[in-house]
Design a protein around this motif. Structure first.
Motif, short mmCIF file in Angstrom:
data_model
loop_
_atom_site.label_atom_id
_atom_site.label_comp_id
_atom_site.label_asym_id
_atom_site.label_seq_id
_atom_site.Cartn_x
_atom_site.Cartn_y
_atom_site.Cartn_z
N TYR A 55 40.03 6.62 -38.44
CA TYR A 55 38.79 6.98 -37.77
C TYR A 55 37.83 5.78 -37.78
O TYR A 55 37.81 5.00 -38.73
N THR A 56 37.03 5.68 -36.75
CA THR A 56 36.18 4.49 -36.60
C THR A 56 34.69 4.86 -36.60
O THR A 56 34.32 6.02 -36.48
N LYS A 57 33.88 3.82 -36.69
CA LYS A 57 32.43 4.02 -36.75
C LYS A 57 31.86 4.53 -35.43
O LYS A 57 30.68 4.89 -35.37
N ASP A 58 32.67 4.55 -34.37
CA ASP A 58 32.21 5.08 -33.08
C ASP A 58 32.01 6.59 -33.11
O ASP A 58 31.36 7.14 -32.22
N PRO A 84 35.58 1.70 -40.41
CA PRO A 84 35.87 0.41 -39.77
C PRO A 84 35.64 0.46 -38.27
O PRO A 84 35.53 1.53 -37.67
N SER A 85 35.60 -0.71 -37.66
CA SER A 85 35.40 -0.79 -36.20
C SER A 85 36.66 -0.43 -35.43
O SER A 85 36.60 -0.08 -34.26
N LYS A 86 37.81 -0.51 -36.10
CA LYS A 86 39.08 -0.11 -35.50
C LYS A 86 39.97 0.43 -36.61
O LYS A 86 39.75 0.12 -37.80
N PRO A 87 40.96 1.26 -36.29
CA PRO A 87 41.85 1.77 -37.33
C PRO A 87 42.45 0.63 -38.15
O PRO A 87 43.05 -0.29 -37.59
N SER A 88 42.27 0.68 -39.46
CA SER A 88 42.66 -0.45 -40.31
C SER A 88 42.96 0.02 -41.72
O SER A 88 42.57 1.10 -42.15
#
Length: 271
Positions: free
Chosen positions: A117-120, A146-150
């Motif tokens: 899940y991302t911060k969006d 995170p800004s992208k799945p990581s």
């Protein structure tokens, strides 16, 4: 005449046998390869513990259908060894509970998770917490998605109390995709125990010339968090090194996290 012939045969057999024994003793002795020579990549070996660190089951992978979270191909996952308590037929449920635990020698280890899940996500929140055996909070902190799945690392801050040797702690990572909704979060949980290395292992670690050798030793001795932390930090600093990427994949594959082994890696700053 028969007596002479029999004696000659016995002497001949004895001479041949003596020659064979002499030849065998002259052959070079084969030595077994050391653990470091036996493998070129870090592979985790589960320590021979008499029992699990805690009688409470853990959860290595979160259930993605809770809290109105969006569907994801790979669920929230803790990068920790996992032992299933039982099989569920032929269908392997990725969110099945079992023994989720690892050892460390560190006072303040870093915990690693794959977060899909991302911060969006609007109205989302995430929290990491650590409790002692009496369920008292040792550490609790909000985590930025995170800004992208990581794969991310969550470190205990320098102000947090250090883990005590021979004590087991319970960690949790909980994510609310919609913090305004009164529902159960997506979460993972497990145990960590700080231990002291015995003198023989300490000597091996001190004698290792390269960090990579230390990582292999930690993994072989079942000290999961130390092996993972050291390798993750080196990978982040040398992200273009293909050999380190192969080491990372080898270590995660050894605990059946093939689906996480190729995910992006980053470390979150302390908050």
């Amino acid at each position: 005449m028969k007596c002479i012939l029999t004696t000659a045969l016995i002497l001949s057999s004895t001479t041949q046998y003596s020659a064979q024994v002499t030849d065998q003793t002259k052959q070079p002795v084969k030595t077994l390869a050391s653990p470091q020579q036996a493998t070129s990549r870090p592979v985790f070996i589960l320590p021979k513990a008499p029992a699990s660190l805690s009688p409470i089951s853990g959860r290595r992978a979160g259930m993605g259908s809770r809290d109105n979270c969006p569907a994801v191909p790979t669920p929230l996952t803790a990068l920790v060894p996992f032992q299933e308590k039982q099989k569920v037929g032929e269908h392997k449920n990725k969110s099945i509970i079992g023994i989720v635990e690892g050892l460390t020698t560190l006072e303040r280890p870093t915990f690693w998770f794959y977060i899909p899940y991302t911060k969006d996500l609007s109205n989302s929140s995430a929290e990491f917490s650590l409790q002692d055996s009496a369920e008292n909070d040792v550490y609790r902190n909000a985590i930025a998605l995170p800004s992208k799945p990581s794969v991310i690392g969550i470190s205990l801050s320098s102000t947090a109390a250090s883990l005590e040797v021979d004590k087991t702690y319970r960690w949790y990572l909980k994510i609310h995709c919609n913090k305004e909704a009164a529902s159960i979060p997506v979460y993972v949980e497990g145990d960590i125990k700080r231990v002291n290395l015995d003198s023989r292992v300490m000597q091996q670690i001190e004698a290792a010339n390269q960090p990579r050798q230390k990582i292999i030793i930690y993994a072989q001795k079942g000290i999961w968090f130390d092996a993972l932390n050291m390798l993750a930090q080196i990978r982040i600093s040398n992200y273009r090194d293909a050999s380190l990427e192969e080491d990372w994949q080898s270590l995660l594959q050894s605990i059946n996290l093939d689906n996480i082994a190729t995910m992006p890696l980053m470390k979150l700053p302390n908050r």
